[in-house]
Design a protein around this motif. Structure first.
Motif, PDB file in Angstrom:
ATOM      1  N   UNK A 367       0.827  -1.202   0.000  1.00 12.71           N
ATOM      2  CA  UNK A 367       0.000   0.000   0.000  1.00 12.71           C
ATOM      3  C   UNK A 367       0.866   1.259   0.000  1.00 12.71           C
ATOM      4  N   UNK A 368       1.940   1.246   0.776  1.00  7.77           N
ATOM      5  CA  UNK A 368       2.816   2.409   0.856  1.00  7.77           C
ATOM      6  C   UNK A 368       3.450   2.720  -0.496  1.00  7.77           C
ATOM      7  N   UNK A 369       3.909   1.682  -1.188  1.00  8.16           N
ATOM      8  CA  UNK A 369       4.529   1.883  -2.504  1.00  8.16           C
ATOM      9  C   UNK A 369       3.521   2.472  -3.484  1.00  8.16           C
ATOM     10  N   UNK A 370       2.295   1.947  -3.466  1.00 11.21           N
ATOM     11  CA  UNK A 370       1.279   2.437  -4.389  1.00 11.21           C
ATOM     12  C   UNK A 370       0.870   3.864  -4.064  1.00 11.21           C
ATOM     13  N   UNK A 371       0.589   4.145  -2.785  1.00 13.21           N
ATOM     14  CA  UNK A 371       0.047   5.436  -2.415  1.00 13.21           C
ATOM     15  C   UNK A 371       1.063   6.561  -2.502  1.00 13.21           C
ATOM     16  N   UNK A 372       2.320   6.219  -2.581  1.00 19.04           N
ATOM     17  CA  UNK A 372       3.344   7.265  -2.719  1.00 19.04           C
ATOM     18  C   UNK A 372       3.118   8.089  -3.981  1.00 19.04           C
ATOM     19  N   UNK A 373       2.613   7.469  -5.027  1.00 17.31           N
ATOM     20  CA  UNK A 373       2.479   8.163  -6.312  1.00 17.31           C
ATOM     21  C   UNK A 373       1.058   8.153  -6.869  1.00 17.31           C
TER      22      UNK A 373
END
Length: 411
Positions: A367-373
């Motif tokens: 989720x963190x990787x996706x929501x970063x961008x």
């Protein structure tokens, strides 16, 4: 957040406290609470190798981290230590350049030849220091009152944002010496705090005597939206989560205590709240002073005048609770690796606490990787199951109010 949200008491049994270090000012206050000796700001360098301490009386010390076991505040013989005489009270500090990616930060800033420290002063001036030499690199003028907070954009650039009691934010490009700053106006109150989203697209700011937070575009220098509260309150502090999908805001009202709220900065929706319920003391004796998201996990540290607490948002529990025995805390800062947290106090002391290491779930890392961008609106457009979309947009966070009880804070 539903107005009918169920109120429950968080299980706040005494958690293990691990003090790992302390810095004591060389000029202790003659009287507790007297002006001039406060540690208004403390911060770690992007690679975690240095710690900056505003110890009051216009002095800043930059120390190697971890601290030597026999270090004392009055001992400045260490060749890696810098003593910066700012001549005015230091309210805000920020190391730069900042990198959202910690590996790249270590690669770029580890040697410290280009490491900068910006200091915001009581007279409205911002002094920018080159840490390798301890010399002033720039004097930035323009603010008409106290520079309360500073933040470098976490994209490796030399973009610096400053918040001031003159009711403005300013955006400076330090790479272009002599270039005028961009002035962001709108609030009609002192700007207390500013925070930049991890992707360097948004600036969040909060003001005293103002029941809303302000979001700005750092790329176009334009206003985006407000995050509005229903009731009058004083806004104190704010910080983005490590992926930028959450914005934590701290506020208080003298008659009812303090609140810590998590918002979606894209949709202006309030997701959940931590609320003070200490009814056994005067409200003005215990105000929320600072908060900070961990740079590596979904842990949120919040510091009021009586205690430091760290809340694991993903697991919805406290992982650290530290009483300060009536020594009012003013600031807190995570180490870039999330392993320690520093707290600065009104009497000039700084204490360092070990942060419990919790392994984040694989789901949360994804989720963190996706929501970063990817914004909330873009996520909602994805053809995914409802529960997955709720998880990716943090709508699975408990809607309950988390109440602190006064029994944990004996006078």
């Amino acid at each position: 957040m539903s107005r009918a949200a169920r109120c429950v008491h968080l299980n706040t049994h005494r958690l293990k406290e691990e003090l790992i270090g302390e810095l004591k000012p060389s000029r202790p206050a003659r009287l507790y609470g007297s002006a001039g000796c406060e540690t208004w700001s403390a911060c770690f360098s992007p690679d975690g190798s240095r710690f900056a301490w505003s110890l009051g009386h216009g002095t800043v010390r930059v120390l190697p981290w971890p601290l030597p076991c026999d270090h004392h505040a009055e001992d400045s013989a260490n060749s890696e230590e810098r003593v910066l005489q700012c001549d005015h009270t230091v309210w805000g500090m920020a190391f730069g350049p900042q990198m959202a990616n910690r590996a790249r930060a270590a690669e770029r800033c580890g040697a410290a030849e280009g490491l900068l420290l910006a200091t915001g002063l009581n007279n409205g001036v911002i002094k920018v220091w080159l840490i390798s030499t301890g010399q002033i690199l720039l004097n930035l003028t323009g603010h008409q009152s106290v520079v309360r907070d500073l933040a470098f954009a976490p994209n490796g650039s030399l973009t610096l944002v400053s918040a001031s009691r003159d009711k403005t934010l300013r955006v400076w490009d330090l790479a272009k010496k002599g270039t005028p700053s961009h002035v962001l106006t709108g609030p009609n109150n002192w700007v207390f705090k500013c925070s930049i989203s991890p992707d360097s697209s948004m600036i969040a700011s909060v003001c005293n005597l103002d029941s809303k937070a302000y979001l700005w575009s750092i790329r176009s220098y334009t206003f985006i939206r407000n995050l509005k509260y229903d009731h009058e309150r004083t806004m104190i502090t704010c910080d983005f989560s490590m992926d930028g999908a959450l914005l934590a805001i701290g506020s208080f009202h003298a008659a009812t205590g303090w609140w810590l709220d998590l918002w979606d900065p894209y949709t202006a929706e309030q997701l959940t709240r931590v609320e003070d319920c200490d009814i056994c003391v005067y409200r003005t004796d215990n105000l929320l002073a600072a908060l900070s998201f961990s740079p590596v996990t979904l842990q949120l540290a919040f510091k009021d005048y009586r205690a430091l607490q760290i809340w694991d948002v993903e697991q919805d529990k406290l992982v650290l609770e530290v009483d300060h025995n009536r020594v009012s805390g003013l600031c807190c800062a995570f180490h870039p690796q999330g392993s320690a947290i520093a707290t600065g106090c009104r009497d000039g002391h700084v204490k360092f606490w070990r942060v419990p290491r919790l392994v984040p779930s694989l789901q949360h890392l994804c989720r963190t990787v996706l929501r970063y961008s990817v914004s909330t609106f873009q996520v909602r457009a994805l053809p995914l199951p409802k529960k997955t979309l709720e998880f990716l947009t943090y709508r699975n966070i408990s809607k309950k109010k988390i109440l602190r009880c006064s029994e944990h804070y004996s006078l």
